[in-house]
Enzyme design. Structure first.
Site, PDB file in Angstrom:
ATOM      1  N   LYS A   1      17.038  17.294  11.321  1.00  0.00           N
ATOM      2  CA  LYS A   1      16.010  16.431  10.734  1.00  0.00           C
ATOM      3  C   LYS A   1      15.467  16.905   9.387  1.00  0.00           C
ATOM      4  O   LYS A   1      15.294  18.088   9.156  1.00  0.00           O
ATOM      5  CB  LYS A   1      14.812  16.325  11.721  1.00  0.00           C
ATOM      6  CG  LYS A   1      15.088  15.502  12.964  1.00  0.00           C
ATOM      7  CD  LYS A   1      15.467  14.061  12.696  1.00  0.00           C
ATOM      8  CE  LYS A   1      14.276  13.240  12.320  1.00  0.00           C
ATOM      9  NZ  LYS A   1      13.358  13.028  13.449  1.00  0.00           N
TER      10      LYS A   1
ATOM     11  N   HIS B   1      11.449 -10.515   3.295  1.00  0.00           N
ATOM     12  CA  HIS B   1      11.537 -10.385   4.761  1.00  0.00           C
ATOM     13  C   HIS B   1      12.369  -9.165   5.153  1.00  0.00           C
ATOM     14  O   HIS B   1      12.958  -9.142   6.222  1.00  0.00           O
ATOM     15  CB  HIS B   1      12.129 -11.641   5.415  1.00  0.00           C
ATOM     16  CG  HIS B   1      11.574 -12.925   4.876  1.00  0.00           C
ATOM     17  ND1 HIS B   1      10.451 -13.529   5.399  1.00  0.00           N
ATOM     18  CD2 HIS B   1      11.963 -13.700   3.829  1.00  0.00           C
ATOM     19  CE1 HIS B   1      10.182 -14.628   4.708  1.00  0.00           C
ATOM     20  NE2 HIS B   1      11.081 -14.754   3.744  1.00  0.00           N
TER      21      HIS B   1
ATOM     22  N   GLU C   1       4.552   9.663   4.911  1.00  0.00           N
ATOM     23  CA  GLU C   1       3.910   9.150   6.128  1.00  0.00           C
ATOM     24  C   GLU C   1       2.418   9.467   6.138  1.00  0.00           C
ATOM     25  O   GLU C   1       1.598   8.657   6.566  1.00  0.00           O
ATOM     26  CB  GLU C   1       4.584   9.745   7.359  1.00  0.00           C
ATOM     27  CG  GLU C   1       5.991   9.189   7.569  1.00  0.00           C
ATOM     28  CD  GLU C   1       6.745   9.941   8.664  1.00  0.00           C
ATOM     29  OE1 GLU C   1       6.164  10.206   9.724  1.00  0.00           O
ATOM     30  OE2 GLU C   1       7.922  10.263   8.447  1.00  0.00           O
TER      31      GLU C   1
ATOM     32  N   ASN D   1      12.281  15.235   7.383  1.00  0.00           N
ATOM     33  CA  ASN D   1      11.330  14.138   7.550  1.00  0.00           C
ATOM     34  C   ASN D   1      10.456  13.898   6.320  1.00  0.00           C
ATOM     35  O   ASN D   1      10.042  14.843   5.662  1.00  0.00           O
ATOM     36  CB  ASN D   1      10.427  14.419   8.756  1.00  0.00           C
ATOM     37  CG  ASN D   1      11.217  14.460  10.052  1.00  0.00           C
ATOM     38  OD1 ASN D   1      12.205  13.750  10.204  1.00  0.00           O
ATOM     39  ND2 ASN D   1      10.780  15.292  10.982  1.00  0.00           N
TER      40      ASN D   1
ATOM     41  N   TYR E   1     -35.508   2.796  -0.181  1.00  0.00           N
ATOM     42  CA  TYR E   1     -34.733   3.843   0.490  1.00  0.00           C
ATOM     43  C   TYR E   1     -34.950   3.815   2.001  1.00  0.00           C
ATOM     44  O   TYR E   1     -36.058   3.601   2.494  1.00  0.00           O
ATOM     45  CB  TYR E   1     -35.143   5.231  -0.039  1.00  0.00           C
ATOM     46  CG  TYR E   1     -34.360   6.348   0.625  1.00  0.00           C
ATOM     47  CD1 TYR E   1     -33.096   6.704   0.179  1.00  0.00           C
ATOM     48  CD2 TYR E   1     -34.880   7.015   1.743  1.00  0.00           C
ATOM     49  CE1 TYR E   1     -32.362   7.698   0.806  1.00  0.00           C
ATOM     50  CE2 TYR E   1     -34.151   8.015   2.372  1.00  0.00           C
ATOM     51  CZ  TYR E   1     -32.896   8.347   1.900  1.00  0.00           C
ATOM     52  OH  TYR E   1     -32.175   9.328   2.525  1.00  0.00           O
TER      53      TYR E   1
ATOM     54  N   SER F   1      12.071  19.489  11.740  1.00  0.00           N
ATOM     55  CA  SER F   1      11.627  19.255  13.106  1.00  0.00           C
ATOM     56  C   SER F   1      11.666  20.574  13.872  1.00  0.00           C
ATOM     57  O   SER F   1      12.473  21.453  13.567  1.00  0.00           O
ATOM     58  CB  SER F   1      12.561  18.238  13.766  1.00  0.00           C
ATOM     59  OG  SER F   1      12.545  18.392  15.167  1.00  0.00           O
TER      60      SER F   1
END
Ligand code: ARG
Length: 459
Positions: free
Chosen positions: A282, A155, A289, A284, A316, A276
């Site tokens: 920053k 959790h 991501e 990153n 086809y 940034s």
């Protein structure tokens, strides 16, 4: 003029050409298409279906076309429709009548079925190697961090102590299954469909086995209707890569969390981070991501192909031309992501102090504290309740189980003795989890050895 113009009174509308054409994307199959045609024409000559002279012309023509394409001297527009027509048309332009004999005992339907499989088998072998490289990197990181204690979570709450090596080997095991899934997928795909013709094979005395052997396929497809209609291998590939991307995405998510200031368990190398445009401080984790984000497009490719195929009657149908872009997109995405992801992991800096500090907070040794009482004879449920109270008390007093005085322990149970501190130390918590699969030094070494054998069998 179209190849099929005999049956038609008019040319196709320009907009139809645009919609119908697949050359813009299936051009990528030119090599497989040419290799398939070389094997097909060699077989036709061996079987006496075309002359050896024609075969020789076809072969030298196809080889020149291949060289011209690879040198960038030959390109095609939408008017040629697809890569199969493009190559055949160009061949006939160059060598005349012999070129018109190439398509004997063959249809574009079995031709595209061959080209696409053949292409995908090559890509699977490349992706397979990239996956093995990633596993190797995970093993290397595990070896370097075998005794680096970190909290493991459920959790996303600190749960029990583990090590960074144990954590990395968890991902290595996911990747191991991805590798074997890819192998299974390749094994099932390894059937040559050429000779299925348009849909019901052919009346010519072709030798399908010989073509399959020449191209390096293990088997030939067993039924011509299936041979031209089957795209499950492509769906299976997309499903396999979807699972791989799911695993990469989960690790990417952890990397993103771990390099935040809230965790700071790792620091990504500058070469694998971005800055940034406005916030000077920053750094990153864009690569992680993007891998997480691109997982979505791979799932999309899988859904697209499943949906295209779901209601097609045999054999086809032109809908099936829509099989290529999702597969190409997934191939490009995964081949782009995997090596960068591996390099990003290989170069990241692990910060053991922060991992250990995080493991020291959050009572992740509470289970071990309860186990301490159990080992001294108390039933687990009673021990569990007592340690729950202890934790509650520590939170109120802003203490940890390590800093709580023995007298406080004994208020809750006289069984507690001074050896409790050793029993709940993080090092003991980890080293005593020594069953197979656990985080102890020896258990993780065993996991590493298993994984190294897995890799050795494949190199
Ligand atoms: N470009 C087509 C495809 O990708 C090739 C097969 C075309 N066959 C046909 N009968 N129209 O599916």
């Amino acid at each position: 003029m179209k190849l099929w113009s005999g049956r038609f009174d008019k040319n196709t509308d320009a907009l139809v050409d645009e919609l119908n054409a697949s050359i813009g994307f299936d051009f990528r199959l030119y090599k497989q298409d040419i290799e398939g045609s070389l094997a097909h024409s060699a077989m036709l000559a061996r079987q006496g279906i075309i002359s050896e002279e024609d075969r020789d012309k076809i072969h030298s023509g196809l080889r020149e076309i291949l060289a011209d394409i690879e040198a960038g001297r030959l390109t095609f527009g939408n008017d040629v429709e697809d890569v199969h027509m493009a190559v055949e048309g160009e061949l006939t332009r160059r060598i005349g009548d012999a070129g018109k004999r190439l398509h004997t005992a063959r249809s574009r339907n079995d031709q595209v079925a061959l080209d696409f499989r053949y292409y995908l088998m090559g890509e699977i072998r490349r992706i397979h190697r990239m996956e093995l490289d990633l596993i190797e990197t995970l093993i290397n990181i595990a070896k370097r961090n075998i005794d680096v204690i970190m909290p493991a979570y459920t959790h996303l709450q600190r749960a029990q102590p583990s090590t960074f090596a144990h954590y990395m080997m968890a991902y290595a095991n996911m990747l191991r299954r991805d590798v074997t899934r890819l192998e299974d997928c390749l094994e099932r795909m390894d059937e040559c469909p050429l000779g299925s013709g348009a849909l019901t094979a052919t009346t010519y005395p072709i030798d399908r086995r010989a073509v399959a052997d020449e191209l390096g396929f293990a088997r030939i497809t067993q039924n011509s209707l299936d041979g031209v209609s089957d795209r499950d291998y492509a769906v299976e590939f997309l499903g396999t890569i979807s699972l791989l991307m799911m695993h990469l995405s989960r690790l990417a998510e952890e990397i993103i969390l771990w390099c935040s200031w809230e965790f700071k368990f790792i620091e990504l190398d500058d070469a694998y981070s971005t800055g940034s445009s406005i916030m000077p401080q920053k750094k990153n984790p864009d690569i992680a991501e993007l891998v997480r984000g691109k997982t979505g497009r791979v799932y999309g490719d899988l859904m697209a192909l499943l949906t295209v195929m779901k209601a097609l009657p045999l054999a086809y149908n032109k809908d099936m031309q829509e099989d290529k872009e999702p597969v190409f997109d997934t191939v490009d995405t995964v081949e782009n992501c995997l090596p960068v992801f591996t390099a990003m992991l290989e170069t990241m800096r692990v910060i053991p102090e922060n991992m250990r500090a995080a493991a020291g907070k959050g009572f992740i040794n509470a289970t071990d504290c309860a186990d301490y009482l159990v080992k001294k004879g108390m039933p687990f449920r009673d021990a569990y309740t007592i340690v729950g109270r202890l934790v509650n008390h520590c939170i109120a007093e802003e203490k940890t189980l390590e800093t709580l005085e023995l007298s406080e322990y004994q208020k809750l149970s006289p069984i507690f003795d001074s050896d409790v501190y050793k029993a709940i130390s993080l090092d003991t918590c980890v080293s005593s989890r020594s069953v197979p699969g656990g985080p102890s030094h020896e258990s993780v070494m065993e996991q590493i050895r298993y994984m190294e054998d897995f890799l050795k069998d494949r190199k």
